[in-house]
Scaffold this active site. Structure first.
Site, mmCIF file in Angstrom:
data_model
loop_
_atom_site.group_PDB
_atom_site.id
_atom_site.type_symbol
_atom_site.label_atom_id
_atom_site.label_comp_id
_atom_site.label_asym_id
_atom_site.label_seq_id
_atom_site.Cartn_x
_atom_site.Cartn_y
_atom_site.Cartn_z
ATOM 1 N N GLY A 2 0.814 -1.206 0.000
ATOM 2 C CA GLY A 2 0.000 0.000 0.000
ATOM 3 C C GLY A 2 0.847 1.256 0.000
ATOM 4 O O GLY A 2 1.862 1.332 0.676
ATOM 5 N N CYS A 3 0.446 2.251 -0.754
ATOM 6 C CA CYS A 3 1.154 3.534 -0.816
ATOM 7 C C CYS A 3 0.125 4.636 -1.057
ATOM 8 O O CYS A 3 -1.025 4.357 -1.389
ATOM 9 C CB CYS A 3 2.188 3.557 -1.940
ATOM 10 S SG CYS A 3 3.426 2.243 -1.874
ATOM 11 N N THR A 4 0.548 5.882 -0.901
ATOM 12 C CA THR A 4 -0.308 7.023 -1.231
ATOM 13 C C THR A 4 0.515 8.016 -2.020
ATOM 14 O O THR A 4 1.630 8.374 -1.601
ATOM 15 C CB THR A 4 -0.859 7.699 0.024
ATOM 16 O OG1 THR A 4 -1.491 6.732 0.865
ATOM 17 C CG2 THR A 4 -1.864 8.781 -0.345
#
Length: 541
Positions: A2-4
């Site tokens: 997961g990343c943003t």
């Protein structure tokens, strides 16, 4: 993983820079210690072999030097993640994306198949290499491109040739443009240019919500894709638009539409745009224009005001402050405070922000901002990437826990301060402001020193050239103080005298950073120790 991601067009940023930023988050239950390094041409592999997929790729023999933020433990490969090369092209790779069964059925992911049996046996089947992925992208693309568009084209060609085993989003930027590429199934891809006056929010979903396929396979002014994209969409009935509606929506056609998106993904886009556009619409309550579980939150939009580096850090550290969903807040209840996945999460490895400044000479135009560990408790620090080496405090990260490097110091601080959030909040905020100010001061002082070495003459000459040349007064390079061809940029950036100045500035900031980080660690440790369960107020003296 997961990343943003946050992308900020040059007319939406506070100083006219292009800005690409991303949290790299590890899988649940993992630490991935990060290093900040410089990869020189002689150290770049010519025959690349991926650890995860076993794919082998012959790389060109003329790589550029570039910065990288790889894993300290290479057992799963390099995972370079973010960097800037000598042509002042930045790359962030990657944002893990979601997709759907129709896409995977039409173009399956290219996954590694281990060998079966033993060589020589009648039933032996050799291994089948997989495609390329996040482990590989930065290393096999960034050293070989001289503009952001070239980055899109090179990665697109590699995807078509080798395929990929995962869905990913990748950002490229130079002083003039930002491009966002999304993989589609095993071999297909699309890319869209970020409008100069907009920002983009990307929370682990396939995000592009409008795409001009004709431009993408034709002139490629604002869109790019593989040559067969129109046929791929039509052949597999992927366009979900009702008759007559426009434009084509990749998010609908290629993306996911699951209940888990409303817990893990859409709330992050909602909070980011709620922060940057508080006055454009109603964000809260039953009559909100967009809610945390809305599937139609725009991919890009104009902010209500220009976006600063502090805004970038704040939003990529955020945890739904001033809403019932803040795990550290007092609004809502226990259930609401754990309802949505925060942006500033415990398992962030590092935050990378690449800023390309058109108002500076090419030689010190690029700045790479870094933070390690959980963002609510760390500070974002600028460094010049076009140098011969990086400071040991950020470069020499070990797999062993130690307070002597920046990565593990931040991991320790995060654990201590999370447990005593209210009690340590003031110390953390003071640290973040102090370190941020030191960073801005370092960049300003280094800029002034470059000016004294000849940069001022460059700025003045560029100004005179623009006044004398109507072309530069009218086109998109009007803000560029030193417009150059890519090869000229590379030559300018390799100035050894300036590189020494920038490296000295980096090292000086790293020393100050270490001092301030150790002070915060000391304070957090002391404060947390007072909350130990065997604490007893009566003292021996």
């Amino acid at each position: 993983m997961g990343c943003t991601t946050l992308l900020v067009g040059r007319d939406a940023s506070y100083d006219g820079s292009t800005i690409i930023a991303r949290n790299e988050d590890s899988c649940n239950g993992e630490f991935d210690p990060k290093q900040f390094i410089i990869v020189k041409p002689q150290d770049q592999p010519r025959n690349y072999r991926a650890v995860i997929s076993h794919v082998q790729i012959e790389l060109p023999d003329d790589p550029l030097q570039y910065s990288s933020v790889p894993n300290a433990d290479r057992k799963q490969g390099i995972w370079g993640e973010a960097g800037v090369n000598e042509a002042n092209v930045a790359m962030s790779a990657t944002e893990t994306l979601t997709t759907n069964e129709r896409v995977l059925g039409a173009d399956p992911l290219v996954e590694y198949v281990p060998a079966q049996g033993k060589p020589g046996d009648a039933d032996y089947e050799p291994e089948v290499a997989g495609g390329i992925g996040e482990e590989d992208f930065l290393t096999i693309v960034l050293p070989y491109v001289k503009t952001a568009r070239e980055g899109v084209a090179r990665l697109g060609a590699l995807l078509e040739e080798y395929g990929t085993y995962e869905m990913n989003g990748v950002a490229f930027s130079d002083a003039n443009e930002i491009w966002w590429l999304e993989t589609v199934g095993g071999h297909h891809w699309i890319a869209r240019r970020v409008p100069d006056d907009c920002y983009v929010t990307m929370p682990n979903q396939l995000g592009i919500d409008e795409f001009d396929v004709e431009d993408g396979i034709g002139e490629q002014v604002n869109y790019m894709c593989g040559a067969d994209m129109r046929d791929f969409i039509e052949r597999n009935h992927l366009d979900l638009a009702v008759e007559g509606s426009m434009p084509f929506s990749p998010r609908d056609a290629f993306g996911s539409h699951s209940d888990s998106d409303h817990v893990y993904n859409t709330p992050r886009a909602w909070y980011m745009q709620r922060y940057f556009n508080p006055f454009d619409e109603v964000w809260d309550g039953p009559d909100a224009d967009h809610k945390p579980n809305s599937d139609d939150i725009p991919w890009c939009r104009q902010p209500d005001r220009k976006i600063s580096m502090e805004d970038v850090k704040y939003i990529l550290s955020s945890h739904y402050q001033e809403t019932p969903f803040d795990p550290y807040g007092s609004l809502g209840d226990a259930a609401s405070r754990t309802r949505f996945r925060p942006i500033g999460i415990n398992r962030t490895n590092h935050l990378a922000v690449m800023q390309i400044r058109p108002y500076r000479p090419q030689v010190n135009r690029a700045v790479q901002w870094l933070a390690y560990g959980s963002n609510p408790f760390n500070a974002m620090v600028p460094f010049f990437p076009n140098v011969d080496d990086t400071p040991a405090y950020l470069r020499d990260t070990t797999t062993r826990v130690t307070s002597e490097n920046f990565y593990w110091a931040n991991r320790l601080i995060g654990v201590l301060c999370d447990a005593q959030f209210a009690e340590t909040a003031n110390a953390v905020e003071t640290y973040q402001q102090k370190v941020g100010a030191l960073g801005h001061a370092m960049v300003r002082a280094a800029d002034e020193q470059v000016n004294r070495l000849g940069g001022t003459a460059v700025l003045e000459a560029a100004s005179r050239e623009r006044e004398a040349n109507a072309e530069f007064a009218e086109d998109e390079l009007v803000e560029d103080v030193q417009p150059m061809s890519p090869d000229e940029i590379i030559t300018a950036v390799r100035n050894p005298e300036v590189r020494e100045v920038l490296a000295t500035a980096n090292d000086d900031l790293a020393r100050k950073l270490k001092k301030e980080t150790e002070k915060l660690l000391d304070s957090a440790l002391f404060t947390s120790s007072l909350a130990m369960k065997n604490h007893f107020a009566m003292s021996d003296n």
